[in-house]
Enzyme design. Sequence first.
Site, PDB file in Angstrom:
ATOM      1  N   ASN A 216      34.586  61.278  28.294  1.00 45.99           N
ATOM      2  CA  ASN A 216      35.197  60.013  27.895  1.00 45.99           C
ATOM      3  C   ASN A 216      36.317  59.683  28.871  1.00 45.99           C
ATOM      4  O   ASN A 216      36.602  60.464  29.779  1.00 45.99           O
ATOM      5  CB  ASN A 216      35.695  60.078  26.447  1.00 45.99           C
ATOM      6  N   ASP A 285      32.833  64.499  19.942  1.00 47.27           N
ATOM      7  CA  ASP A 285      32.342  64.821  18.589  1.00 47.27           C
ATOM      8  C   ASP A 285      30.943  65.428  18.653  1.00 47.27           C
ATOM      9  O   ASP A 285      30.509  66.093  17.716  1.00 47.27           O
ATOM     10  CB  ASP A 285      32.313  63.557  17.728  1.00 47.27           C
ATOM     11  N   ASP A 314      35.251  70.838  14.877  1.00 51.08           N
ATOM     12  CA  ASP A 314      36.338  69.927  14.479  1.00 51.08           C
ATOM     13  C   ASP A 314      37.638  70.737  14.574  1.00 51.08           C
ATOM     14  O   ASP A 314      37.999  71.466  13.648  1.00 51.08           O
ATOM     15  CB  ASP A 314      36.100  69.424  13.046  1.00 51.08           C
ATOM     16  N   ILE A 315      38.323  70.602  15.695  1.00 55.10           N
ATOM     17  CA  ILE A 315      39.504  71.467  15.950  1.00 55.10           C
ATOM     18  C   ILE A 315      40.629  71.123  14.981  1.00 55.10           C
ATOM     19  O   ILE A 315      41.149  71.989  14.281  1.00 55.10           O
ATOM     20  CB  ILE A 315      39.983  71.309  17.417  1.00 55.10           C
ATOM     21  N   PHE A 331      45.786  62.540  16.122  1.00 53.23           N
ATOM     22  CA  PHE A 331      45.644  61.187  16.663  1.00 53.23           C
ATOM     23  C   PHE A 331      44.363  60.594  16.092  1.00 53.23           C
ATOM     24  O   PHE A 331      43.454  61.342  15.701  1.00 53.23           O
ATOM     25  CB  PHE A 331      45.546  61.214  18.192  1.00 53.23           C
ATOM     26  N   LYS A 350      42.661  65.711   7.011  1.00 53.81           N
ATOM     27  CA  LYS A 350      42.901  66.815   7.961  1.00 53.81           C
ATOM     28  C   LYS A 350      44.176  67.592   7.643  1.00 53.81           C
ATOM     29  O   LYS A 350      44.566  68.483   8.391  1.00 53.81           O
ATOM     30  CB  LYS A 350      42.983  66.289   9.405  1.00 53.81           C
TER      31      LYS A 350
HETATM   32  O1  PMT Z   1      44.545  60.577  27.745  1.00 56.15           O
HETATM   33  P1  PMT Z   1      44.951  59.106  27.857  1.00 56.15           P
HETATM   34  O2  PMT Z   1      44.182  58.395  28.940  1.00 56.15           O
HETATM   35  O3  PMT Z   1      46.447  58.967  27.997  1.00 56.15           O
HETATM   36  O4  PMT Z   1      44.533  58.402  26.491  1.00 56.15           O
HETATM   37  C1  PMT Z   1      45.219  58.715  25.302  1.00 56.15           C
HETATM   38  C2  PMT Z   1      44.271  58.790  24.094  1.00 56.15           C
HETATM   39  C3  PMT Z   1      43.683  57.412  23.824  1.00 56.15           C
HETATM   40  C4  PMT Z   1      43.134  59.794  24.377  1.00 56.15           C
HETATM   41  C5  PMT Z   1      45.130  59.317  22.883  1.00 56.15           C
HETATM   42  O5  PMT Z   1      46.200  58.460  22.656  1.00 56.15           O
HETATM   43  C6  PMT Z   1      44.305  59.434  21.614  1.00 56.15           C
HETATM   44  O6  PMT Z   1      44.127  58.484  20.862  1.00 56.15           O
HETATM   45  N1  PMT Z   1      43.785  60.657  21.357  1.00 56.15           N
HETATM   46  C7  PMT Z   1      42.808  60.928  20.288  1.00 56.15           C
HETATM   47  C8  PMT Z   1      41.447  60.531  20.757  1.00 56.15           C
HETATM   48  C9  PMT Z   1      40.349  60.897  19.755  1.00 56.15           C
HETATM   49  O7  PMT Z   1      39.504  61.655  20.099  1.00 56.15           O
HETATM   50  O8  PMT Z   1      40.459  60.375  18.557  1.00 56.15           O
HETATM   51  P2  PMT Z   1      39.443  60.700  17.321  1.00 56.15           P
HETATM   52  O9  PMT Z   1      39.748  59.661  16.328  1.00 56.15           O
HETATM   53  O10 PMT Z   1      38.077  60.829  17.834  1.00 56.15           O
HETATM   54  O11 PMT Z   1      39.918  62.125  16.846  1.00 56.15           O
HETATM   55  C10 PMT Z   1      40.873  62.299  15.809  1.00 56.15           C
HETATM   56  C11 PMT Z   1      41.663  63.563  15.993  1.00 56.15           C
HETATM   57  O12 PMT Z   1      40.788  64.692  15.861  1.00 56.15           O
HETATM   58  C12 PMT Z   1      42.364  63.713  17.327  1.00 56.15           C
HETATM   59  O13 PMT Z   1      43.610  64.316  17.099  1.00 56.15           O
HETATM   60  C13 PMT Z   1      41.439  64.642  18.101  1.00 56.15           C
HETATM   61  O14 PMT Z   1      42.171  65.444  19.050  1.00 56.15           O
HETATM   62  C14 PMT Z   1      40.851  65.507  16.999  1.00 56.15           C
HETATM   63  N2  PMT Z   1      39.480  65.990  17.221  1.00 56.15           N
HETATM   64  C15 PMT Z   1      38.464  65.137  17.474  1.00 56.15           C
HETATM   65  C16 PMT Z   1      37.182  65.631  17.619  1.00 56.15           C
HETATM   66  C17 PMT Z   1      36.960  67.010  17.499  1.00 56.15           C
HETATM   67  N3  PMT Z   1      35.757  67.519  17.644  1.00 56.15           N
HETATM   68  N4  PMT Z   1      37.991  67.823  17.240  1.00 56.15           N
HETATM   69  C18 PMT Z   1      39.237  67.331  17.084  1.00 56.15           C
HETATM   70  O15 PMT Z   1      40.163  68.093  16.860  1.00 56.15           O
END
Ligand code: PMT
Length: 412
Positions: A216, A285, A314-315, A331, A350
């Site tokens: 991504n 994901d 899912d960390i 985030f 979470k």
């Molecule tokens: O890196 P940059 O270019 O500065 O961009 C910043 C950003 C947009 C990446 C950052 O601000 C941001 O939004 N990060 C979260 C991106 C994300 O994957 O969001 P999500 O809604 O898919 O995931 C939710 C949360 O679960 C996040 O804290 C993520 O780290 C965590 N996660 C997601 C998938 C997974 N398999 N395990 C996780 O722990």
Amino acid sequence: MMESVLWPELAGRRVLLGVSGGVAAYKSAELCRLLVRCGASVDVMMTRSARQFVGEVTFAALSGRPVATELFDPAQEAQIGHIGLADRAELCVIAPATANLLAKLAHGLADDLVSTVCLAYHGKLLCAPAMNVHMWQHPATQENLATLRRRGVSTVGPGAGEMACGHVGEGRMAEPEEILQAAGACLAPQDLAGRAILVSAGPTHEPLDPVRFLGNRSSGKMGFALAAEAAARGAEVTLVAGPSALETPWGVRRVDVRTAAEMALEVRSRAPTHSALVMAAAVADYRPRAVAAAKLKKATLGEHPVLELERTEDILGGLRALCPDAVLVGFAAETGEGLAEHAARKLTAKGCDLLVGNDVSALGAGFEAETNRVVIFEAGEGAPSSEPLPLLSKRTVARLILDRVARRLEGR
Ligand code: PMT
């Protein structure tokens, strides 16, 4: 302008830059420029030998202020005043700090302008040593450094590499950017001192074959800004970073990973020893169910190949159970409608203390941008509170997130 975005603690601060006599003095001109661009008001003082390498006119032009070079020059004394220099400064940076100057500082000598001002100065002192590798390794230099560090003097560098004298080894002055970061950290509040904070950043790359991956657009900027800010405020920071071209922030321990599985392993094994966990990484994901051993060929894939995927770890979802007492920050990257509902749901599901809702479709926000626009959701008694922030630099967003982390840590 990047530097002021990165080091706002330098804006409006009075920095005294001491330049002593080494080849690296030319790099201090760049440091002076960076400090000024960050909004610091910079007084420069130079030793006689420093002026063998760079003229004071360079520093006068870059700082926009007269440069102090002599202790007993009545005109300079009337215009600048060496005790005034020491009294005014909020931070004194010595770059380069030669072996000779370090020895004088360690032993309290005051036989020229720079050593005298340093003896009269009682604030935060940062030294960037620069010298020949054998001078650096000499027990006298190392003992002098130990003495200075015991007194609370901070140091940055030296680095290793090829030196002007032809020797290879440790002794090269740290790069101006690195000294700038260390200077910013010296002036930041230390409200996270003694706290261990783990930050995840960047994308993950999920291999498809030896040359392709699913990834991504995350650059790592948001997570690296969080790590830099936490380290500047005194935290012991571990940054688990997916593939990113960014430099490791000053004072941060970096662990590089590639895939979601690697990130899960590194985060989970380290998490229990940390008092706050900030998960800014854009973790995949899904990953390809099978990784081809050889490069996939058009001839065998055909016109409409179908890619079979499986869920990744899912960390964030598993961290609360691993670290019941840590401050947990997640985030949520969202596009368009429903950010508030999704983010609030994620906060509870979470077990997070804070959830940073990130509208990654907003102009100037999200992936790759220098700025970000977020809503911070915070768990409390009853329904979570939410605070929308305007478009801010990622460093300022990091500061506002860590202000809340610091407040929650206070009671733990
Ligand atoms: O890196 P940059 O270019 O500065 O961009 C910043 C950003 C947009 C990446 C950052 O601000 C941001 O939004 N990060 C979260 C991106 C994300 O994957 O969001 P999500 O809604 O898919 O995931 C939710 C949360 O679960 C996040 O804290 C993520 O780290 C965590 N996660 C997601 C998938 C997974 N398999 N395990 C996780 O722990």
